[in-house]
Design a protein around this motif. Sequence first.
Motif, short mmCIF file in Angstrom:
data_model
loop_
_atom_site.label_atom_id
_atom_site.label_comp_id
_atom_site.label_asym_id
_atom_site.label_seq_id
_atom_site.Cartn_x
_atom_site.Cartn_y
_atom_site.Cartn_z
N GLY A 160 43.90 24.24 5.24
CA GLY A 160 44.12 25.62 4.84
C GLY A 160 43.58 25.91 3.45
N MET A 161 43.82 25.00 2.51
CA MET A 161 43.31 25.19 1.14
C MET A 161 41.80 25.05 1.09
N ALA A 162 41.27 24.09 1.88
CA ALA A 162 39.81 23.92 1.91
C ALA A 162 39.12 25.17 2.43
N ALA A 163 39.76 25.84 3.39
CA ALA A 163 39.19 27.08 3.92
C ALA A 163 39.13 28.17 2.87
N ARG A 164 39.93 28.06 1.83
CA ARG A 164 39.92 29.03 0.72
C ARG A 164 39.00 28.59 -0.41
N GLY A 165 38.25 27.51 -0.19
CA GLY A 165 37.29 27.07 -1.20
C GLY A 165 37.84 26.07 -2.19
N VAL A 166 39.08 25.56 -1.95
CA VAL A 166 39.68 24.60 -2.86
C VAL A 166 39.08 23.22 -2.62
N ASP A 167 38.86 22.47 -3.70
CA ASP A 167 38.39 21.08 -3.61
C ASP A 167 39.62 20.22 -3.32
N VAL A 168 39.72 19.69 -2.08
CA VAL A 168 40.94 19.02 -1.63
C VAL A 168 40.70 17.55 -1.38
N THR A 169 41.63 16.72 -1.84
CA THR A 169 41.63 15.29 -1.53
C THR A 169 42.94 14.94 -0.85
N VAL A 170 42.85 14.24 0.28
CA VAL A 170 44.02 13.76 1.00
C VAL A 170 44.21 12.28 0.70
N VAL A 171 45.40 11.92 0.28
CA VAL A 171 45.73 10.51 -0.03
C VAL A 171 46.75 10.05 0.99
N HIS A 172 46.40 8.98 1.72
CA HIS A 172 47.27 8.49 2.79
C HIS A 172 47.47 7.00 2.65
N ILE A 173 48.72 6.56 2.67
CA ILE A 173 49.02 5.15 2.44
C ILE A 173 48.63 4.27 3.63
N MET A 174 48.57 4.85 4.82
CA MET A 174 48.27 4.07 6.01
C MET A 174 46.76 3.89 6.18
N GLY A 175 46.40 3.06 7.15
CA GLY A 175 44.99 2.74 7.35
C GLY A 175 44.21 3.84 8.04
N HIS A 176 44.88 4.71 8.79
CA HIS A 176 44.17 5.84 9.40
C HIS A 176 45.12 7.03 9.48
N LEU A 177 44.55 8.21 9.64
CA LEU A 177 45.31 9.45 9.62
C LEU A 177 46.19 9.58 10.87
N MET A 178 47.31 10.27 10.70
CA MET A 178 48.23 10.58 11.79
C MET A 178 48.53 9.36 12.63
N GLU A 179 48.89 8.27 11.96
CA GLU A 179 49.07 7.00 12.64
C GLU A 179 50.21 7.04 13.66
N ARG A 180 51.12 7.98 13.53
CA ARG A 180 52.22 8.06 14.50
C ARG A 180 51.77 8.68 15.82
#
Length: 815
Positions: A160-180
């Motif tokens: 949502g923020m990226a769609a508004r032109g924001v420079d976004v970084t996602v930091v995730h402790i697991m080895g891949h996204l949405m691991e659940r």
Amino acid sequence: MTQKIIVIGAGMASGRVLETLYDNGADVDVTLFNAEPRGNYNRIMLSPVLAGDQTYQDIVTHDDAWYAERNVTCRFGERVATIDRTAKTVTAENGDVLAYDKLVFGTGSNPFMIPLPGHDLDGVIAYRDLEDTEKMMGLGEGNKAVVIGGGLLGLEAAAGMAARGVDVTVVHIMGHLMERQLDEAAGYLLRKALVDKGITVKCSANSKEILGENGKVKALMLDDGTELPCDLLVMAVGIRPNVALAKECGLAVGKGIHVDDQMLTSDENVLAVGECVEHNGAIFGLVAPLYDQAKVAGQTLMGEEAAFVQKELSTKLKVTGCDLFSAGDFAEGEGREDIVFRDPARGVYKRLVIEENKVVGAVFYGDTADSNWFFGLIKDKTDIADMRETLIFGPAFQGGEPQDPMAAVAALADDAEICGCNGVSKAQVVAAINAGANTLDAVKAVSKAGSSCGSCSGLVEQLLSVTLGDEFVMPEKETVCKCTDLTHDEVRKLIKMKGLKSLPAVMQELTWSTPDGCHVCRPALNYYMVCEWPGEYADDGKSRFINERVHANIQKDGTYSVVPRMLGGITNPKELRAIADVADKFDVPTVKVTGGQRIDLLGVKKEDLPAIWYDLGQAGMMSGQAYAKGLRTVKTCVGTDHCRFGTQDSTGLGIQIEKAMWGAWSPHKFKLAVSGCPRNCAEATCKDLGIICVDSGYQILVGGAAGLDLRETDLLCQVATEEEALEYSCAFYQLYREGAQYLHRPYKWISKVGLDWVKEQIVEDADNRKALAERFHYSQQFFQVDPWAERARKGVDKHEFEPLADLTTSKVAAE
């Protein structure tokens, strides 16, 4: 007679309770409290609001007019201060006291905020409500944002923020996204899609500190020293049921507010629904079960018979335009096999997990059109043997020839879930269509199917048509056990990051599927916390294997073996007499010299153990811990004291090392030897850690094995002095203790991290080596307690003495 009902929390679940009451003509007088200064809105749709696709007004479920028409007394922006269940009253923050006949908790959940240094800075927010969304909407081009958490909510915030032109970084402790929800292959495709949208993604990244300036957030620092500048930091790392008020008024509370099948709490006049409840050990985050709860609660309030039943759930999601679906169990396991379809050009990935000719799990990315059909196969445990060859292609290709896709839609069971967001089944959609809803918008308006995230809209349109007539596979990660989808490494990181210091804390915070864990995970978790929090964590004896519980090795006939410690293999007449006396006194049938230069008393009765410990202790002997996941023995040769080939005092060094290391728990047993010359009489080259004495000093060897796996050690380094040999040995042991998976010997751990990395940590980085050795010596002040002496001093607790049956029969215990 009008029933007075007070509802605490104007969320989606409690809103559905009100709908059930009013739609059925219930005679009720409702007062609705809500901490937020507004009524019920669809939280699922905050992401489209953030992205600019919808406005807040578009996602309001019950507006002011709806409440007014039903004479609901709305106390928005007000909290309930106290509840008197005896008097059946609630007291508002302003002091107003209101009576009730029935009270409904719909307090939802609270976002978890990682207690990092700087978490209270201005600009650090969660992603939970409209206020959070509005803060993110205040950013635009030129601003930077960091999102901690690579789950659904975090990724929606980032997109949502990226769609508004924001420079976004996602930091995730697991080895891949949405691991659940996703396996690694699907997680990789999702990450690639996000990167293509300009979002930076950092997986396996651990947050260390939030940096600020003048009270406002400035950057996030990772544990590797990387700084990520940001104007806003969003934590989206999970939620906890909001049970504080329920606990204060004395209701039964566990992970959530305890409810029965009728959604009644421990007080028959108090109900609870939504994310705040716990039903049969489970808590809930998806909307469908929350709405089922709400319907049952409404019927209970009206005096009707109803029961909430937990159902197997699938997850069908749309993250930043990427269709995702997961259901069932897609973990690796014995007797399981995969069917995988990949089309990289189209960004499509499908994986089915098969066990005994039944689909037990499914993960789809990019094409989820047939997900309901596959979920039906999982739920109904359908035998797929006859359609195995074409199964992955979906219902349209069963029978050998392509079929009409509409036939598969028509064949869906009536209870097949169409809209996961609103818990709408096929039967409800068809009923809406038959009642005159002949367009997608009309079906949305009547049944709510497709009115939230929209991912089911295509399926709803197919139902309209039917009714009206017109390649690279990532390896599956090894989870701790079936109670969790987290790996050992992930659990260790989260224990440290979240400061978890008890087994219940781990199982609750890390959402264990089994409240008390199992015989596989409990010993592992117990070790990880013993290692991480020496002196703080209370060792849980009941989470140890039988040998560790009774401080002796169980034998096949139910008797035990007792092995006194002999430092460096050295003994004396007093100790030998004590062993002989014990053998005579207790009729020990077998006395044997072990390969580790110790004497083993075999065939000891369980009831004789405390007395044997006492007698051996009186002679100055302590447990050899031959049962332990820890240091077993330090085997030595006689070295320069007697041998004409000895180059160094191997016996003296072995005794020093054993004095330093005994009592330390580790992921697995740890064996050590010191040989006085390259002739290697102490067999140091097949130990977990071996030392060969040479003219110029000491060769330190690691990673050997002489059991089911036979492996020669590798050279870690050579040092000149005994002091260095001791420091390097302790540092290696601590590095292994802190990093290895439970029940992995050092050679398995080294094969995973690489010998070069181990050398970097210990040989090349002197500061790190010293820090490791210091941490080891610090922990030893808590671990170097002779268990025989402790048990003899305290007396034996008969209950504690009894082992858990499943631990005694496991392969690991037998080892």
